[in-house]
Design a protein around this motif. Structure first.
Motif, mmCIF file in Angstrom:
data_model
loop_
_atom_site.group_PDB
_atom_site.id
_atom_site.type_symbol
_atom_site.label_atom_id
_atom_site.label_comp_id
_atom_site.label_asym_id
_atom_site.label_seq_id
_atom_site.Cartn_x
_atom_site.Cartn_y
_atom_site.Cartn_z
ATOM 1 N N GLN A 185 0.852 -1.172 0.000
ATOM 2 C CA GLN A 185 0.000 0.000 0.000
ATOM 3 C C GLN A 185 0.894 1.229 0.000
ATOM 4 O O GLN A 185 2.017 1.182 0.503
ATOM 5 N N ARG A 186 0.390 2.297 -0.566
ATOM 6 C CA ARG A 186 1.135 3.557 -0.485
ATOM 7 C C ARG A 186 0.466 4.419 0.574
ATOM 8 O O ARG A 186 -0.759 4.578 0.563
ATOM 9 N N PRO A 187 1.255 4.966 1.474
ATOM 10 C CA PRO A 187 0.638 5.815 2.494
ATOM 11 C C PRO A 187 0.169 7.129 1.882
ATOM 12 O O PRO A 187 0.698 7.570 0.862
ATOM 13 N N ASP A 188 -0.844 7.738 2.495
ATOM 14 C CA ASP A 188 -1.245 9.075 2.031
ATOM 15 C C ASP A 188 -0.206 10.094 2.481
ATOM 16 O O ASP A 188 0.064 11.064 1.808
ATOM 17 N N SER A 189 0.336 9.862 3.676
ATOM 18 C CA SER A 189 1.425 10.731 4.117
ATOM 19 C C SER A 189 2.302 9.958 5.089
ATOM 20 O O SER A 189 1.912 8.898 5.569
ATOM 21 N N GLY A 190 3.464 10.489 5.360
ATOM 22 C CA GLY A 190 4.377 9.820 6.264
ATOM 23 C C GLY A 190 5.607 9.323 5.545
ATOM 24 O O GLY A 190 5.629 9.246 4.316
ATOM 25 N N THR A 191 6.650 9.002 6.329
ATOM 26 C CA THR A 191 7.887 8.522 5.719
ATOM 27 C C THR A 191 8.361 7.256 6.419
ATOM 28 O O THR A 191 7.967 6.954 7.537
ATOM 29 N N ILE A 192 9.186 6.542 5.694
ATOM 30 C CA ILE A 192 9.762 5.321 6.245
ATOM 31 C C ILE A 192 11.274 5.509 6.287
ATOM 32 O O ILE A 192 11.878 5.920 5.290
ATOM 33 N N LEU A 193 11.864 5.254 7.433
ATOM 34 C CA LEU A 193 13.316 5.342 7.548
ATOM 35 C C LEU A 193 13.884 3.943 7.705
ATOM 36 O O LEU A 193 13.391 3.144 8.503
ATOM 37 N N ILE A 194 14.868 3.638 6.901
ATOM 38 C CA ILE A 194 15.579 2.364 7.073
ATOM 39 C C ILE A 194 16.989 2.721 7.548
ATOM 40 O O ILE A 194 17.690 3.467 6.856
ATOM 41 N N ASP A 195 17.365 2.214 8.676
ATOM 42 C CA ASP A 195 18.651 2.563 9.290
ATOM 43 C C ASP A 195 18.837 4.070 9.342
ATOM 44 O O ASP A 195 19.919 4.584 9.056
ATOM 45 N N GLY A 196 17.754 4.748 9.619
ATOM 46 C CA GLY A 196 17.822 6.189 9.777
ATOM 47 C C GLY A 196 17.775 6.963 8.482
ATOM 48 O O GLY A 196 17.625 8.181 8.485
ATOM 49 N N GLU A 197 17.864 6.259 7.356
ATOM 50 C CA GLU A 197 17.828 6.952 6.057
ATOM 51 C C GLU A 197 16.409 6.903 5.506
ATOM 52 O O GLU A 197 15.782 5.850 5.535
ATOM 53 N N PRO A 198 15.927 8.010 4.966
ATOM 54 C CA PRO A 198 14.592 7.956 4.332
ATOM 55 C C PRO A 198 14.618 6.953 3.180
ATOM 56 O O PRO A 198 15.543 6.957 2.373
ATOM 57 N N ALA A 199 13.614 6.116 3.155
ATOM 58 C CA ALA A 199 13.564 5.110 2.096
ATOM 59 C C ALA A 199 12.301 5.307 1.285
ATOM 60 O O ALA A 199 11.266 5.680 1.812
ATOM 61 N N ARG A 200 12.454 5.079 0.006
ATOM 62 C CA ARG A 200 11.293 5.210 -0.855
ATOM 63 C C ARG A 200 10.806 3.810 -1.172
ATOM 64 O O ARG A 200 11.442 3.076 -1.904
ATOM 65 N N ILE A 201 9.707 3.428 -0.576
ATOM 66 C CA ILE A 201 9.192 2.082 -0.829
ATOM 67 C C ILE A 201 7.922 2.228 -1.646
ATOM 68 O O ILE A 201 6.867 2.563 -1.128
ATOM 69 N N ARG A 202 8.075 2.014 -2.930
ATOM 70 C CA ARG A 202 6.928 2.199 -3.803
ATOM 71 C C ARG A 202 6.305 0.871 -4.216
ATOM 72 O O ARG A 202 5.259 0.827 -4.804
ATOM 73 N N SER A 203 6.999 -0.183 -3.944
ATOM 74 C CA SER A 203 6.469 -1.485 -4.364
ATOM 75 C C SER A 203 7.072 -2.551 -3.469
ATOM 76 O O SER A 203 8.076 -2.312 -2.796
ATOM 77 N N PRO A 204 6.485 -3.717 -3.436
ATOM 78 C CA PRO A 204 7.044 -4.806 -2.632
ATOM 79 C C PRO A 204 8.499 -5.055 -3.021
ATOM 80 O O PRO A 204 9.316 -5.431 -2.194
ATOM 81 N N ARG A 205 8.787 -4.815 -4.289
ATOM 82 C CA ARG A 205 10.139 -5.046 -4.741
ATOM 83 C C ARG A 205 11.142 -4.137 -4.027
ATOM 84 O O ARG A 205 12.213 -4.576 -3.604
#
Ligand SMILES: Nc1ncnc2c1ncn2[C@@H]1O[C@H](COP(=O)(O)OP(=O)(O)OP(=O)(O)O)[C@@H](O)[C@H]1O
Ligand SMILES: Nc1ncnc2c1ncn2[C@@H]1O[C@H](COP(=O)(O)OP(=O)(O)OP(=O)(O)O)[C@@H](O)[C@H]1O
Ligand SMILES: [Mg+2]
Ligand SMILES: [Mg+2]
Lengths: 388, 318, 328, 547
Positions: D69-89
């Motif tokens: 799912q794509r969030p309407d808002s919010g961010t995801i950090l992986i190891d403190g770095e912003p990550a762009r997760i646009r797909s399961p891939r």
């Protein structure tokens, strides 16, 4: 303390989502529906106009001719006559498609119905009063169509055999059988070309007074309306839909699945036979060998566009009838082959699907753009931003 | 009856039987290309009803290419391109946007029929230019087998390509990542997506491949089988290909077998007529269909269709 | 409403200024449609009438198209396909416009409906003589695209013509399919099969399927020359490989012209029209590949047919054709 | 959630940033705000448990993390770095492996093929290498799965294992498990817990969703509680350890459901299995009266199974009014065949099914229904509901054509809607409205819908097939209460469950199903659990047995 959000929990719940349909929904719906049906037609016609311009033809000329030959004078009556078998064919297809059953044997079912009508028609009219003959011929045609669905129906109901294949195979066979009948027992020996006897002009279905639209049109319209009611408001319709959406659920809730499959096949075949009877008794009066109007192919896309809703099918079919009746002469007038009409129909299908789709997304409260497209649009920007 | 036998006796010479089998092979090749294509897209969950239109477009562009460039190979290339372009429409509208595959498929068929007819008239003004015959290639050794040698192993090169393609696709399905992903896209697209493979891309490539193969099938019809383009020349072979792909349950080798049976049955019906037997062509014509029906009744086997066939995939939808 | 006879009388003396013709397929087929259109054009210009053409309309929408032609003021409608007959008659009766139909000699309506029949077997007979003379292999072939009675007639005449020259010559007969009028690939396949069955003269009948026959003959690799005899129209302009030996040409010009005259005289619909060798409605195309003696022999046979000395059998069904073929 | 809260939760010894951090995630569905500004941080080597009632937004949150799912808002950090997760891939690339709530295995493919899916960029599949790798992971997890078995033929427990192997296949740094235990046996759960410990030690960050409190407390280092889309509270490992289980339980329940909730003492709340047994023994009041006539009886019934799943063989059982007959067994041992044979969806090959003393073998589903037999299916999405029909129609799906909702074949929409509204209220079905497509409801709410449908209008015998899997505490308790009430009012029930606790809590008599046969009957009591367990795995190699 850990429970940092405790106070937020006490805060009022998030605002209730807006109800799916507001009070003014009805009127809005009407407008929306209207817009949604009109926009794609306009877009398709515009696209067609561009195509005509590219080909160096005058779109104005073409469209005004379509209107002239499809609607003006008495031509709308020709369009209405064409609608009669198309509507019944649509009804027949909706009955099975709602159950997610693919009866693609419509060509054979139609032709067999037609052949039996002309085969027994002259004799019936010679021996019985017309109303009786009409009734019997309608039933004969219906039965011919229905019987041709039995094998696929039984195979599907008892063994789950894919009916796309079986109905198509039965269709190829049935078309040949119809031809054999036309060239054999039902051939008119007085004519050199292989065709059946002709139903006497006076025995054809009477016209609606003041027009040359035969009453078969009204019959077709009536059947479509009754069927729409049956499919959307009765338990039969709902069972059909449940089975169509989820056959396992149908079994689970105790629907007699076999009976449902067989009966919807039979009804579909019967209606196709009736559409042949209406068409033959109203318009053609005979069948020649190798003739196959293939109304099913014409109607299938509209049936899907109308989302298997028979009320919605009516305007689609009317529109097609006008285009088809007016289009033959209109293409000639701009010296294009009539096959150009196929392109126009294809364009209309495309735009109608697109607008339908957008409308549905809208209804679901989504963006008009699909995720894939939105991403495709966004991607270049994203890349740029990401590059170091 | 004796007259019939007499006529038949002189008929079945070695060269005639050879020609019959060769004719059957030739008739089956366009079906085979197209049906193998359909098998690919069906496996990936795309029901390509637009096959007939893609074939026609391929037939037209293929003919045009072969005619203008004086080369059969250019013809096949342009045919594949033509079919691919038609399929691209399906990719954008049905796969990407998730529009109804059936309506779009029918629209593509209608548009293909209409456009090729209009273009044929615009391009050739009603003339029907024809192509030369293309050389056949005999496989040394095999072609000396009596009857079968000349009928099976002395064919236009593209026929061997077709057979090679069947093997390649069969291999692709069972041994490669692509095959696995295709099957997954048709069986359970959400699982493929969850595994990090784009369902939409997988289906897009499959559809494009189908279009290109249908285009080659169409080009074969116009370039080799007829040597000319006539409007509507596919005569419903696109639909036949769908049936074949379903009957074969998407397995390429069976697709080839089924196509070959159809081709041979066409050839046989001609042979039957040449013996002078007085059976109507209608009866002869329906024999293969009746045989399939009979087989279905007797074995009552359901052709397996991928569960997600014709269901658009939207990630995260409920 | 007026009876047909009064309608005819009322129209007598009226000059025909607007003619319409409806064609089932494209008028560029070097065959039925082209011949019809050419004839209509020539008649229209010779009587000074305007011609409305509508082509490629198939068989499914006939009634409304013919109605539209009637409503557009045509004074004579040529419904140029035997499949249009019933619709054409109904339109003629409804709109009281003279209409030309095909092959239904018992369906005449004075003033409104007449019909053209074709003694196609006569041309077929001559073609048969030609084929029998030209064959080197002793086998000739007939291929038809569909079950069409005109093609049955021609085929039967052809078989009889072959037999009249040499009973030993084998005639092979094949049909592509019951409705494969336009199956050019099928045409090529079946014609090729005939050639491989040793035929070196192919008499082919079909609409777009004919292009397939011509292609099969043009690209044949039989080790000997293969000839093609066509029907209805003249494919000479597209015969680049010089295989077109002849063609049975049908010409509608005279008949259409007669029909217009009859309409203007008020005698239309009282008799049917017929294309024959005698009235020039049917003729054989003379090409440079036909040797003079053979041509002379064909002409002699033609004279005998016209005089009635030769009666060409008329096969109206597949069965009758096959009998004649088997007898040949 | 304020930053301060996060900071407070972080232990000072933790080096660096969390492995994953979800910041301010919001997600709106039509009519539902599924996630509302949610924060979540998961550290390496930590099991972070997500708790919340059905529909709280747990699955949505992890779907966002895994790219579904794509969030309407919010961010995801992986190891403190912003990550762009646009797909399961994208998620997989970042080492986030997920076991989804609904299976993502393809039944028609073999286990190995499922695992290889999306694995390598090489075109030709390398089965040999995949086999080796699978063996390696399986060994690490201590499970045994046949790589060439058709996945659809495996028992659900096995499939769950395959899913976990699949999630670890891509070398996950972060492992997300959405209700992995709902279909597992107690032994299976234990095995899983061991696996989690192992992965933790290797530094994997684990997000674990469950409805069973004892599981959460047993494995997790940190617990976040979601309620109506919001992260409403968090318990750190220190807090968990420093409080008594009862205190933790009280805190969590209060957070999950608000203060007014009385969950009682459902087994899910218990921290030790022994407590559950006590509970069961305490609660069981109904003694099976032997003299009474059975209302449902199976006499030597055999019926075929699907695919490799066994059918039932020579099954005999009796259910009397007011009795709950438990059917224990590892999943995939003929449970479905048994339930469907009773319900009439499957024909008995031999033997007879009798309702109120009359054989009903020849009667179909709806005829048996009219006699008062009901069946609550375990295949909620597959056959329970019609996704694209409204909640209201789904509620009345088994009464199509019946009075008063249909009159002379015609639907009375007003009556249908009135009845639907009533049921929605009575069973507390969380839905935007009765016109909502049933398919959009969360799993728990779909189950409530099914219960509402089956139990309204006078049921006399009810077959429950795994009635509470995937349900939250309160719903589970409500369902059990419903079952108890039902039998108290004189109906009989067959309770098929893979959850031993549930059987011990509810059933007076428990039969054990193994490979389609009844291998024993146990009266509920002190040592019932052991006896059942012994019977269940009695012959060792039954399908789906946890190795
Ligand atoms: N085939 C059917 N037979 C009976 N009832 C049905 C059928 N299909 C839907 N229904 C139910 O009947 C009611 C009305 O149908 P529908 O969903 O079409 O409502 P609507 O869209 O509000 O009305 P309208 O028909 O005016 O578009 C709804 O409760 C619907 O779920
Ligand atoms: N794709 C979707 N379309 C519409 N609504 C959705 C969708 N996915 C989830 N929802 C809604 O969002 C809310 C949260 O659902 P979610 O599945 O995240 O709950 P959950 O906490 O996982 O519940 P459960 O314990 O039952 O699995 C529910 O009300 C659900 O109906
Ligand atoms: Mg509605
Ligand atoms: Mg969930």
């Amino acid at each position: 303390m850990a429970i940092a959000a405790e106070d937020r929990a006490a805060a009022p719940a998030p605002p209730a989502p807006p109800p799916a349909r507001t009070a003014t929904g009805r009127g809005q719906m009407v407008v929306l529906t209207f817009v949604r049906s009109l926009v794609p037609v306009v877009l398709a016609l515009l696209a067609g106009a561009v195509l005509l311009l590219v080909l160096g033809r005058s779109p104005v000329r073409f469209y005004s001719d379509v209107w002239r030959y499809g609607v003006e004078l008495n031509n709308w009556q020709n369009s209405a006559v064409l609608m009669a078998p198309l509507l019944l064919m649509a009804a027949a297809l909706v009955v099975v498609f709602r159950a997610n059953i693919w009866n693609l044997g419509y060509d054979a079912q139609y032709l067999l119905g037609a052949v039996f009508v002309v085969g027994y028609g002259p004799w019936m009219f010679a021996h019985f009063p017309r109303p009786v003959a009409y009734a019997v011929l309608f039933v004969i045609a219906g039965l011919a169509g229905a019987i041709w669905t039995i094998v696929p129906a039984l195979l599907r109901a008892y063994f789950g055999t894919n009916e796309i294949i079986t109905t198509l195979m039965m269709s190829f066979i049935g078309i040949d059988v119809a031809n054999i009948l036309v060239k054999g027992p039902f051939q008119d020996p007085t004519v050199t070309i292989p065709q059946t006897k002709t139903i006497p002009y006076n025995d054809m279905l009477p016209n609606i007074p003041g027009t040359h639209i035969h009453v078969g049109f009204l019959v077709a319209l009536g059947i479509v309306l009754v069927l729409h009611y049956l499919l959307t408001r009765t338990s039969f319709g709902l069972r059909l839909q449940v089975f169509g959406e989820n056959p396992k659920a149908a079994r689970h809730v105790g629907i007699n699945v076999r009976r449902l499959i067989i009966s919807s096949f039979l009804w579909s075949g019967f209606l196709i036979g009736v559409s042949a009877a209406v068409d033959i008794l109203g318009l053609w009066s005979y069948v020649r060998s190798n003739w196959n109007p293939s109304y099913g192919n014409t109607v299938i896309p509209f049936v899907f566009l109308a989302r298997l809703n028979l009320l919605a099918v009516i305007p689609f079919v009317a529109f097609y009838a006008v285009l088809s009746t007016g289009g033959d002469l209109a293409t000639q007038a701009v010296s294009l082959p009539t096959d150009f009409l196929l392109v126009i129909v294809a364009l209309i299908l495309l735009f109608m699907t697109i607008i339908e789709f957008l409308g549905r997304r809208r209804e679901l409260g989504q963006s008009y753009l699909t995720k894939g497209l939105r991403e495709a649009l966004r991607q270049p920007l994203v890349r740029r931003r990401r590059s170091p | 009856m004796t007259a019939v036998l007499a006529a038949a006796s002189g008929l079945f010479t070695q060269s005639f039987v050879t020609a019959l089998i060769a004719g059957g092979v030739l008739a089956s090749i366009p079906l085979m290309f197209t049906a193998v294509g359909e098998a690919i897209s069906e496996r990936s969950g795309v029901l390509n009803i637009g096959l007939e239109g893609m074939m026609l477009v391929g037939a037209y562009t293929g003919f045009l290419g072969a005619y203008e460039a004086h080369s059969m190979w250019v013809g096949f290339l342009t045919g594949a391109l033509g079919g691919g372009v038609a399929a691209a429409l399906m990719v954008v509208l049905s796969v990407r946007m998730g529009l109804d595959q059936i309506v779009i498929g029918i629209a593509i068929t209608l548009a293909g029929e209409g456009i090729t007819s209009v273009l044929q008239q615009a391009q050739f003004g009603g003339a029907y230019p024809r192509l030369p015959a293309y050389p056949q290639v005999a496989i040394p050794g095999l072609d000396s087998i009596p009857i079968l040698g000349k009928s099976l192993f002395d064919q236009p090169l593209v026929v061997y390509f077709g057979l090679g393609l069947v093997a390649a696709v069969a291999w692709m399905f069972s041994r490669t990542r692509w095959g696995l992903e295709l099957r997954a896209a048709g069986e359970k697209p959400e699982a493929l997506d969850a595994a990090g493979v784009s369902v939409l891309n997988t289906r897009s490539y499959a559809t494009l491949a189908t279009g290109a193969l249908a285009g080659v099938g169409g080009a074969y019809l116009s370039v080799i089988a007829a040597g000319t383009f006539t409007p509507f020349m596919t005569q419903g072979q696109g639909y036949m290909a769908i049936v074949i792909a379903m009957l074969a349950r998407g397995r390429p080798v069976w697709v080839a077998v089924a196509s070959f049976v159809f081709g041979i049955s066409l050839s046989l019906s001609t042979a039957l007529q040449l013996t002078g037997i007085n059976i109507s062509a209608d009866v002869i014509n329906m024999l293969p269909f009746a045989a399939i029906m009979l087989a279905l009744v007797i074995f009552a086997r359901s052709a397996y269709l991928p569960p997600a066939l014709a269901v658009p995939y939207v990630r995260g939808a409920r | 409403s007026a009876s047909p006879t009064t309608a005819a009388k009322a129209r007598a003396g009226v000059k025909v200024t607007k003619i319409a013709i409806a064609l089932p397929a494209k008028p560029t087929d070097y065959g039925w449609n082209q011949q019809g259109l050419d004839a209509a054009k020539s008649v229209a210009s010779s009587v000074g009438a305007k011609l409305t053409t509508i082509s490629n309309i198939g068989y499914n929408n006939t009634q409304s198209i013919l109605s539209q032609l009637a409503q557009s003021g045509a004074q004579f409608i040529i419904a140029h396909a035997s499949g249009y007959d019933t619709a054409a008659k109904q339109v003629a009766l409804r709109y009281r416009v003279p209409v030309m139909t095909y092959d239904v000699p018992n369906e005449l309506v004075p003033g409104l409906v007449s019909t053209i029949t074709t003694s196609a077997e006569q041309g077929g007979y001559l073609a048969g003589i030609l084929a029998a003379k030209e064959t080197k292999t002793g086998t000739v072939g007939i291929v038809i695209s569909a079950s069409d009675s005109n093609w049955f007639e021609m085929s039967g005449g052809f078989a009889a013509g072959v037999a009249s020259v040499n009973k030993k010559i084998k005639v092979r007969f094949a049909e592509i399919g019951p409705a494969s009028y336009d199956d050019s690939a099928g045409g090529k396949r079946v014609a090729s099969t005939l050639i491989s069955a040793n035929a070196d003269v192919i008499f082919g009948m079909g609409d777009d399927a004919s292009f397939g026959y011509l292609q099969a003959v043009s690209t044949a690799k039989a080790g000997h020359k293969v000839w093609y005899i066509g029907d209805i129209g003249n494919m000479g302009p597209i015969d680049k490989q010089h295989v077109l030996l002849s063609s049975e040409i049908w010409s509608f010009t005279k008949v259409f012209k007669q029909a217009v005259t009859d309409i203007q005289n008020g005698t239309y619909g009282k008799h049917a029209y017929n294309l024959t060798l005698g009235n020039g409605g049917i003729s054989m195309l003379k090409t440079q590949y036909i040797s003079a003696p053979v041509w002379a022999q064909m002409q002699a046979a033609k004279a005998k047919i016209v005089s009635g000395a030769i009666k060409v059998p008329v096969a109206l069904t597949l069965g009758a054709v096959k009998k004649l073929v088997a007898a040949a | 959630m304020a930053d301060g809260a996060l900071g407070a939760g972080m232990s000072p010894t933790d080096p660096g940033a969390p492995a994953v951090e979800l910041v301010g995630i919001s997600k709106q569905f039509p009519g539902v705000l599924a996630n509302d500004d949610v924060h979540l941080a998961v550290r390496r080597g930590e099991v972070h448990c997500l708790l919340g009632e059905n529909g709280a937004g747990k699955s949505t949150l992890i779907s966002i993390l895994s790219g579904m799912q794509r969030p309407d808002s919010g961010t995801i950090l992986i190891d403190g770095e912003p990550a762009r997760i646009r797909s399961p891939r994208d998620a997989l690339k970042m080492g986030i492996g997920t076991v989804y709530q609904h299976s993502t295995l393809i039944p028609a493919l073999s286990v190995l093929e499922n695992l290889m899916l999306g694995e390598s960029r090489r075109i030709v599949l390398d089965r040999g290498r995949a086999r080796a790798r699978m063996a390696e992971i399986a060994k690490m997890l201590g499970v045994e799965v046949d790589p060439d078995a058709r996945t659809g033929d495996l028992a659900l427990g096995r499939q769950q294992q395959v899913e976990i192997i699949s999630a670890l296949w891509k070398g996950s740094r972060v492992l997300v498990l959405d209700e992995p235990t709902s279909m597992l046996t107690p032994q299976g759960v234990e095995e899983l817990e061991k696996v989690l410990v192992q992965l933790k030690q290797q530094g994997t960050a684990i997000i674990f969703i469950t409805h069973k409190l004892h599981e959460a407390l047993a494995v997790s280092d940190r617990i976040t509680i979601l309620r109506r889309g919001r992260a409403i509270g968090e318990l750190s490992s220190e807090e968990i350890r420093s409080s008594t289980p009862e205190q933790n339980r009280a805190t969590i329940v209060r957070l999950m459901f608000g203060d007014a909730t009385d969950i009682g003492d459902a087994p899910e709340l218990q921290t030790r299995i022994e407590d559950v047994e006590d509970l069961g023994a305490r609660r069981l009041t109904i003694a099976a009266g032997d003299e009474e006539e059975p209302i449902l009886e199976l006499k030597s019934v055999s019926a075929p199974g699907d695919g490799l799943e066994p059918g039932i063989v020579d099954v005999s059982m009796k259910v009397r009014a007011g009795q709950i007959l438990g059917v224990a067994g590892i999943d995939g041992n003929g449970q479905r065949a048994l339930a469907e044979t009773i319900a009439g969806q499957r024909r008995a090959r031999t033997g007879s099914v009798e309702l109120f003393g009359t054989p009903v073998n020849r009667l179909g589903v709806s005829a048996r229904q009219k006699l008062g037999l009901r069946y609550v299916t375990d295949d909620r999405l597959g056959e329970g509901i019609v996704r694209n029909l409204s909640v209201s129609i789904n509620l009345l799906l088994k009464r199509i054509g019946e009075q008063p909702f249909w009159r002379r074949g015609r639907i009375d929409a007003r009556k249908v809607n009135a009845a639907a509204l009533e049921l929605v209220a009575e069973y507390d079905i969380r839905t935007p409205g009765i016109a909502t497509r049933a398919g959009t409801l969360s799993g728990g709410n779909i189950q409530k819908l099914l219960l509402a449908r089956e139990l309204s209008l006078g049921p006399k015998v009810v077959v429950f097939n795994k009635p509470t899997y995937g349900l939250d505490l309160r719903t589970t308790e409500n369902v059990r209460e419903v079952i108890r009430r039902l039998t108290a009012e004189g109906a009989g029930a067959v309770l098929i469950s893979t959850d031993l606790d549930e059987l011990l809590e509810l059933a007076g008599e428990i039969v054990v199903l193994s490979r389609g046969r009844l291998v024993g009957t146990v009266q509920n009591g002190r040592d019932a659990a052991e006896r059942i367990g012994a019977l269940m795995i009695g012959d060792g190699d039954s399908p789906g047995a946890v190795a």
